[in-house]
Write an enzyme that holds these catalytic residues in place. Structure first.
Site, PDB file in Angstrom:
ATOM      1  N   CYS A   1      31.287 -28.308  -3.955  1.00  0.00           N
ATOM      2  CA  CYS A   1      29.867 -28.181  -5.576  1.00  0.00           C
ATOM      3  C   CYS A   1      29.962 -29.760  -5.828  1.00  0.00           C
ATOM      4  O   CYS A   1      30.302 -31.073  -6.181  1.00  0.00           O
ATOM      5  CB  CYS A   1      31.440 -28.020  -6.123  1.00  0.00           C
ATOM      6  SG  CYS A   1      30.629 -27.673  -7.769  1.00  0.00           S
TER       7      CYS A   1
ATOM      8  N   LYS B   1      16.021 -21.651 -14.894  1.00  0.00           N
ATOM      9  CA  LYS B   1      16.983 -22.537 -14.557  1.00  0.00           C
ATOM     10  C   LYS B   1      16.963 -23.720 -15.361  1.00  0.00           C
ATOM     11  O   LYS B   1      17.863 -24.714 -15.187  1.00  0.00           O
ATOM     12  CB  LYS B   1      16.861 -23.271 -13.161  1.00  0.00           C
ATOM     13  CG  LYS B   1      16.108 -22.274 -12.133  1.00  0.00           C
ATOM     14  CD  LYS B   1      15.674 -23.259 -10.756  1.00  0.00           C
ATOM     15  CE  LYS B   1      16.565 -24.695 -10.352  1.00  0.00           C
ATOM     16  NZ  LYS B   1      16.054 -25.280  -8.882  1.00  0.00           N
TER      17      LYS B   1
ATOM     18  N   TYR C   1      33.768  -4.721   2.619  1.00  0.00           N
ATOM     19  CA  TYR C   1      34.854  -4.301   3.822  1.00  0.00           C
ATOM     20  C   TYR C   1      35.444  -3.283   4.210  1.00  0.00           C
ATOM     21  O   TYR C   1      34.501  -2.302   3.769  1.00  0.00           O
ATOM     22  CB  TYR C   1      36.470  -5.584   3.089  1.00  0.00           C
ATOM     23  CG  TYR C   1      35.396  -7.132   2.549  1.00  0.00           C
ATOM     24  CD1 TYR C   1      34.433  -7.740   3.603  1.00  0.00           C
ATOM     25  CD2 TYR C   1      35.491  -7.621   1.559  1.00  0.00           C
ATOM     26  CE1 TYR C   1      33.690  -9.042   3.226  1.00  0.00           C
ATOM     27  CE2 TYR C   1      35.468  -8.629   0.774  1.00  0.00           C
ATOM     28  CZ  TYR C   1      34.936  -9.721   1.748  1.00  0.00           C
ATOM     29  OH  TYR C   1      33.915 -11.152   1.979  1.00  0.00           O
TER      30      TYR C   1
ATOM     31  N   GLN D   1      45.564 -11.774  -1.821  1.00  0.00           N
ATOM     32  CA  GLN D   1      44.364 -10.444  -1.546  1.00  0.00           C
ATOM     33  C   GLN D   1      44.404 -10.241   0.023  1.00  0.00           C
ATOM     34  O   GLN D   1      44.437 -10.831   0.682  1.00  0.00           O
ATOM     35  CB  GLN D   1      42.835 -11.183  -2.145  1.00  0.00           C
ATOM     36  CG  GLN D   1      41.391 -10.023  -1.597  1.00  0.00           C
ATOM     37  CD  GLN D   1      40.475 -10.360  -2.351  1.00  0.00           C
ATOM     38  OE1 GLN D   1      39.517 -11.184  -1.716  1.00  0.00           O
ATOM     39  NE2 GLN D   1      39.822 -10.544  -3.554  1.00  0.00           N
TER      40      GLN D   1
ATOM     41  N   ARG E   1      40.259  -4.951  -6.228  1.00  0.00           N
ATOM     42  CA  ARG E   1      38.520  -5.451  -6.502  1.00  0.00           C
ATOM     43  C   ARG E   1      38.153  -4.106  -5.766  1.00  0.00           C
ATOM     44  O   ARG E   1      38.290  -3.662  -4.669  1.00  0.00           O
ATOM     45  CB  ARG E   1      38.830  -6.999  -5.705  1.00  0.00           C
ATOM     46  CG  ARG E   1      37.318  -6.894  -5.842  1.00  0.00           C
ATOM     47  CD  ARG E   1      36.834  -8.032  -5.303  1.00  0.00           C
ATOM     48  NE  ARG E   1      37.099  -8.799  -6.481  1.00  0.00           N
ATOM     49  CZ  ARG E   1      35.953 -10.217  -6.903  1.00  0.00           C
ATOM     50  NH1 ARG E   1      35.845 -10.737  -6.635  1.00  0.00           N
ATOM     51  NH2 ARG E   1      36.685 -10.654  -8.308  1.00  0.00           N
TER      52      ARG E   1
ATOM     53  N   CYS F   1      29.608 -25.566 -14.666  1.00  0.00           N
ATOM     54  CA  CYS F   1      28.910 -24.622 -13.036  1.00  0.00           C
ATOM     55  C   CYS F   1      27.507 -24.226 -13.253  1.00  0.00           C
ATOM     56  O   CYS F   1      26.765 -23.643 -14.252  1.00  0.00           O
ATOM     57  CB  CYS F   1      29.524 -23.507 -12.981  1.00  0.00           C
ATOM     58  SG  CYS F   1      28.518 -22.352 -11.532  1.00  0.00           S
TER      59      CYS F   1
ATOM     60  N   ARG G   1      33.400 -19.842 -10.264  1.00  0.00           N
ATOM     61  CA  ARG G   1      33.321 -21.349 -10.469  1.00  0.00           C
ATOM     62  C   ARG G   1      33.054 -22.113 -10.989  1.00  0.00           C
ATOM     63  O   ARG G   1      32.950 -23.721 -10.630  1.00  0.00           O
ATOM     64  CB  ARG G   1      31.717 -20.774  -9.757  1.00  0.00           C
ATOM     65  CG  ARG G   1      31.488 -20.522  -7.892  1.00  0.00           C
ATOM     66  CD  ARG G   1      30.044 -19.677  -7.935  1.00  0.00           C
ATOM     67  NE  ARG G   1      29.830 -19.002  -8.473  1.00  0.00           N
ATOM     68  CZ  ARG G   1      28.105 -18.535  -8.745  1.00  0.00           C
ATOM     69  NH1 ARG G   1      27.503 -18.533  -7.838  1.00  0.00           N
ATOM     70  NH2 ARG G   1      28.118 -17.757  -9.107  1.00  0.00           N
TER      71      ARG G   1
ATOM     72  N   HIS H   1      41.750  -5.463  -1.741  1.00  0.00           N
ATOM     73  CA  HIS H   1      40.001  -5.947  -1.091  1.00  0.00           C
ATOM     74  C   HIS H   1      39.477  -4.021  -1.309  1.00  0.00           C
ATOM     75  O   HIS H   1      39.015  -3.275  -0.283  1.00  0.00           O
ATOM     76  CB  HIS H   1      39.598  -6.904  -0.458  1.00  0.00           C
ATOM     77  CG  HIS H   1      38.141  -7.582  -1.115  1.00  0.00           C
ATOM     78  ND1 HIS H   1      36.469  -6.724  -1.711  1.00  0.00           N
ATOM     79  CD2 HIS H   1      37.758  -8.762  -1.336  1.00  0.00           C
ATOM     80  CE1 HIS H   1      36.371  -7.045  -2.432  1.00  0.00           C
ATOM     81  NE2 HIS H   1      37.192  -8.552  -1.569  1.00  0.00           N
TER      82      HIS H   1
ATOM     83  N   GLN I   1      14.632 -35.593 -11.562  1.00  0.00           N
ATOM     84  CA  GLN I   1      14.232 -34.357 -10.771  1.00  0.00           C
ATOM     85  C   GLN I   1      15.248 -33.453 -10.767  1.00  0.00           C
ATOM     86  O   GLN I   1      15.026 -31.613 -10.955  1.00  0.00           O
ATOM     87  CB  GLN I   1      14.445 -33.971  -9.333  1.00  0.00           C
ATOM     88  CG  GLN I   1      13.196 -35.491  -8.765  1.00  0.00           C
ATOM     89  CD  GLN I   1      12.604 -35.672  -7.695  1.00  0.00           C
ATOM     90  OE1 GLN I   1      12.917 -33.871  -6.617  1.00  0.00           O
ATOM     91  NE2 GLN I   1      12.837 -36.204  -6.537  1.00  0.00           N
TER      92      GLN I   1
END
Length: 643
Positions: A357, A425, A164, A100, A212, A336, A313, A159, A415
């Site tokens: 991660c 979630k 950017y 990139q 992109r 993910c 991800r 990009h 939890q």
């Protein structure tokens, strides 16, 4: 399985074995020298071996004065040997490599305060780029393209998104120039098109050029419309762009949430934009936006909405994602969950060396964290079946040890399971249950409704005890906190208590605000009280944006700078800036945090039987799930190194 997803794709002289793209995600793996190192190579090679079709190497600076530290650069010839070492490794593993080409504009300042900041027009104390600087940057893009070809890349990506410099020129919401590079669309398009011409002129004919581009500008007055983006893509195609990589987001507004979309945003949220751009330009298009399940990816491709899909991800969370999809081993995928804790929140923190991660503690440590069978199998008693306990049990079993996972309640998840009850979630609850099922498939000995006691430790006499008993809700030392109309957030989210009517939630952090949302969805009129000057202060920015928007849409009333002094039937009393305040309510819900449970008896019992003893996750200190899985994984990996 997934025939379209795993079908080949060809553009110019590059043929990909499948339609999956590992995008150019910023990793901070490069050092201050901005060069390729073994860490970056190991990271990419792991995902090539995992089956990805195209690996795009991230945000590589083309312009030396604006090149931030800890990010790759391709702005000088000295970077070519390292980049060649990377492409050779990707090719040897059976993959294709893109790079990139990037000039960071305003965003570069957030990565490295010492770099030159280039923006189209004056912005506060930052002056706009000069014509001489513009010509230099255009030339730099061209020279970087030539270096990419010499380094052995199969394609390059220009990009032109995310604030950017090229995108900032193109966007009327950012570019306020009054010369021929500003104003009307044709003028704003001039600079990025010059960059594209320079890149194409320095690439071999058979080497594809990707771009992109943002689908449009979100929340930005005067920003790019989708129609303008379509028109620009047509112009870019005339200058040699072959494939469009359609993203979304900007750092100037709440549109930031679309750059690294959290769990709050639906999967595939940007695909319809990409499909329209594909249809109206006729260009091959890459779809982007929380595509983390193979079924969705296959459907998008089958319907002809896009030609390739970014699965980013999801491959951070599980480097074997592609192979597992192709082989139909979907139950083995560590999905993910869009938590953003390691890939964005960690990336944005200056003190964090590189991305991590929650689902994959080995990210960025692929070589040192390779799992090799132990020569000394040991029995490890694990107290607590939350994510720390499950991560430890799974890793220990994979290493060849004998973990005994004990959970005091009737189900695994802790939890993290509870967190999945909050609005938007569900993926976290699903992941927690999947971890438990993975442990069972691996053959981990699991004992539910079994708290670990000193007697159990003395009966089993394990080689090691991992204390993963977690944390419990903090109860404030204020009058009335024990009234029948007062509950804690854990009981509310767990469905054990069901407040109704007017509810005051005490605590405006992550748990407090998600509890407030949960109650509002169930018809409660909610006021949230936060002692500090800001609510949602402990959230990463993308999640904070989403939660804040939901708070306002739900009619929740957040009130800051309130110190609660007492709870009485029908009201919560407090003090704000030295003045007494009160809030009428039918229920009060406490959500001010958690404290580690006391594991002293477990430690003493472990010492009596000569067992190693480790305290992991919230049992050590109440923090994020990211910390829990990392500590559990590392403790399991280090077991053979302990005395």
């Amino acid at each position: 399985m997934y025939d379209t997803l795993f079908s080949p794709f060809r553009v110019r002289g590059m043929e990909l074995k499948n339609r999956i793209v590992l995008p150019a995600m910023g990793t901070k793996f490069a050092g201050d020298d901005k060069m390729v190192n073994d860490q970056l190579i190991d990271y990419h090679v792991a995902r090539v071996k995992g089956g990805t079709g195209l690996s795009i190497v991230e945000v590589s600076s083309v312009h030396t004065p604006s090149a931030p530290k800890r990010f790759l650069s391709i702005s000088e010839d000295c970077y070519i040997p390292g980049l060649k070492r990377l492409t050779d490794a990707i090719h040897a593993a059976g993959g294709k490599a893109g790079i990139q080409l990037w000039q960071g504009g305003l965003a570069a300042a957030g990565m490295d305060k010492t770099v030159q900041v280039l923006i189209p027009s004056d912005m506060g104390p930052i002056p706009g780029i000069t014509r001489e600087q513009m010509a230099q940057v255009v030339e730099c893009f061209g020279k970087a393209a030539a270096r990419a070809a010499k380094a052995g890349f199969d394609c390059v990506e220009f990009h032109c998104a995310h604030n950017y410099l090229p995108h900032s020129f193109l966007s009327g919401g950012i570019n306020h120039r009054t010369d021929e590079y500003g104003g009307i669309f044709e003028n704003r398009a001039r600079f990025p098109l010059e960059c594209i011409r320079a890149i194409r002129a320095n690439l071999p004919e058979e080497m594809p050029l990707l771009m992109r581009i943002d689908a449009h500008d979100d929340y930005l007055p005067g920003g790019l419309t989708l129609e303008e983006v379509v028109e620009f893509c047509r112009l870019a195609a005339q200058e040699g762009v072959d494939v469009l990589d359609v993203s979304r987001g900007n750092i100037l507004t709440a549109g930031l949430k679309f750059e690294v979309p959290p769990i709050d945003l639906p999967r595939g949220f940007n695909i319809d934009n990409a499909a329209r751009i594909r249809k109206e330009t006729g260009l091959p298009t890459i779809g982007v936006g929380r595509i983390n399940e193979p079924e969705m990816a296959e459907k998008i491709l089958e319907e002809g909405k896009v030609d390739l899909v970014v699965i980013g991800r999801a491959q951070l969370a599980d480097p074997e994602f592609c192979n597992k999809c192709r082989e139909g081993r979907l139950e083995d995928i560590d999905y993910c969950v869009g938590c953003n804790q390691g890939c964005y929140d960690g990336f944005a923190a200056p003190s964090v060396p590189h991305i991590t991660c929650l689902r994959n503690p080995a990210l960025g440590r692929e070589r040192e964290c390779a799992l090799h069978p132990t020569a000394h199998p040991r029995t490890v008693l694990i107290a607590g079946g939350g994510v720390a306990g499950m991560e430890a049990a799974i890793t220990l079993k994979q290493l060849g040890h004998h973990p005994i996972l004990c959970e005091a309640t009737g189900e695994l998840g802790g939890q993290f399971l509870l967190a999945g009850k909050a609005p938007r979630k569900q993926e976290m609850e699903t992941a927690a249950r999947a971890m438990g099922e993975k442990a069972r498939r691996l053959g981990v000995e699991i004992r539910l409704n079994t708290p670990v006691t000193p007697e159990l430790i003395e009966a089993i006499k394990p080689d090691a005890v991992f204390n993963c008993i977690g944390a419990e809700p903090l109860v404030p030392d204020i009058p009335g906190s024990d009234l029948p109309c007062v509950a804690d957030s854990h009981d509310v989210l767990g469905g054990r208590v069901q407040p109704a009517g007017n509810v005051v939630v005490v605590g405006g952090g992550l748990v407090g605000m998600e509890t407030a949302e949960y109650l509002a969805q169930r018809g409660c009129k909610v006021t949230d009280l936060e002692m500090g000057p800001e609510y949602c202060a402990d959230m990463g920015i993308p999640r904070k944006i989403c939660v804040t928007e939901s708070i306002h849409a739900s009619g929740i009333n957040p009130v800051t700078k309130v110190r609660v002094t007492a709870i009485e039937p029908g009201r919560v009393l407090g003090e704000s800036e030295g003045k007494p305040v009160e809030f009428a309510c039918d229920w009060a819900v406490i959500a001010i945090g958690a404290r580690s449970r006391n594991g002293q008896e477990l430690e003493q019992a472990s010492a009596r039987v000569g067992a190693q003893y480790r305290v992991l996750g919230d049992a050590f200190k109440a923090r994020r799930a990211l910390n829990a899985t990392r500590e559990a994984f590392d403790a399991a990996l280090a077991l053979d190194k302990e005395d």
